[in-house]
Design a protein around this motif. Structure first.
Motif, PDB file in Angstrom:
ATOM      1  N   VAL A  14       0.823  -1.218   0.000  1.00 25.06           N
ATOM      2  CA  VAL A  14       0.000   0.000   0.000  1.00 25.06           C
ATOM      3  C   VAL A  14       0.855   1.265   0.000  1.00 25.06           C
ATOM      4  N   ASP A  15       2.101   1.139   0.474  1.00 18.88           N
ATOM      5  CA  ASP A  15       2.940   2.344   0.486  1.00 18.88           C
ATOM      6  C   ASP A  15       3.936   2.360  -0.671  1.00 18.88           C
ATOM      7  N   ALA A  16       3.712   1.492  -1.670  1.00 16.10           N
ATOM      8  CA  ALA A  16       4.610   1.494  -2.840  1.00 16.10           C
ATOM      9  C   ALA A  16       4.427   2.809  -3.606  1.00 16.10           C
ATOM     10  N   PRO A  17       5.506   3.308  -4.202  1.00 19.59           N
ATOM     11  CA  PRO A  17       5.400   4.588  -4.911  1.00 19.59           C
ATOM     12  C   PRO A  17       4.697   4.450  -6.255  1.00 19.59           C
ATOM     13  N   ARG A  18       3.827   5.412  -6.567  1.00 18.98           N
ATOM     14  CA  ARG A  18       3.279   5.451  -7.920  1.00 18.98           C
ATOM     15  C   ARG A  18       4.372   5.935  -8.871  1.00 18.98           C
ATOM     16  N   VAL A  19       4.207   5.631 -10.152  1.00 15.89           N
ATOM     17  CA  VAL A  19       5.184   6.122 -11.134  1.00 15.89           C
ATOM     18  C   VAL A  19       5.090   7.649 -11.202  1.00 15.89           C
ATOM     19  N   THR A  20       6.231   8.272 -11.499  1.00 20.46           N
ATOM     20  CA  THR A  20       6.267   9.732 -11.685  1.00 20.46           C
ATOM     21  C   THR A  20       6.044  10.037 -13.166  1.00 20.46           C
ATOM     22  N   GLU A  21       5.875  11.317 -13.473  1.00 20.82           N
ATOM     23  CA  GLU A  21       5.744  11.715 -14.887  1.00 20.82           C
ATOM     24  C   GLU A  21       6.981  11.301 -15.684  1.00 20.82           C
ATOM     25  N   ASP A  22       8.152  11.461 -15.049  1.00 26.87           N
ATOM     26  CA  ASP A  22       9.400  11.057 -15.728  1.00 26.87           C
ATOM     27  C   ASP A  22       9.428   9.551 -15.980  1.00 26.87           C
ATOM     28  N   ASP A  23       8.991   8.798 -14.949  1.00 29.03           N
ATOM     29  CA  ASP A  23       8.937   7.331 -15.133  1.00 29.03           C
ATOM     30  C   ASP A  23       8.062   6.995 -16.339  1.00 29.03           C
TER      31      ASP A  23
END
Ligand SMILES: C[C@H](O)[C@H](O)[C@H]1CNC2=NC(N)=NC(=O)C2=N1
Length: 112
Positions: A14-23
């Motif tokens: 649940v605390d995994a990071p979402r992808v960023t715009e750069d990703d």
């Protein structure tokens, strides 16, 4: 084999990071046919594949199911006569994770 599809999925928490715009900009180079959509406030990766009939669509659906089970990461799949729509997102984080791009790349490979 694309670079993304060869990578291992992370166990999603649940605390995994979402992808960023750069990703997203980087990953989508390898899965250019996939649309990034927002549904009910959740970013998702979606692509529709076409086939000659329902049997071919069903066979592909099973192949997608197999890679999902292998990764313990599952899509929404709409299977119709001659086409299959596959949608990836990470339920736990209500958004897109690198895992979704990895599985989208693997989906492309089993579509061939
Ligand atoms: C218990 C099981 O490992 C989890 O519920 C997995 C199953 N498949 C999953 N698939 C997707 N797309 N997102 C998840 O968060 C997810 N969690």
């Amino acid at each position: 084999m694309s670079q993304l599809s060869a990578q291992q999925c992370e166990a999603c928490s649940v605390d995994a990071p979402r992808v960023t715009e750069d990703d997203i900009a980087e990953y989508r180079k390898e899965v250019p046919e996939w649309q990034i959509i927002e549904r009910d406030g959740i970013m998702q990766l979606e692509r529709t594949f076409t086939f000659k009939d329902f049997v071919q669509a069903l066979d592909f659906t099973q192949r997608v199911g197999d890679i999902a089970e292998q990764a313990d990461h599952h899509p929404a799949i709409l299977t119709e006569y001659g086409k299959v729509t596959v949608t990836w997102w990470s339920h736990k984080i209500k958004g897109l994770h690198k895992n979704d791009f990895i599985l989208a790349a693997r989906t492309d490979e089993v579509a061939k």
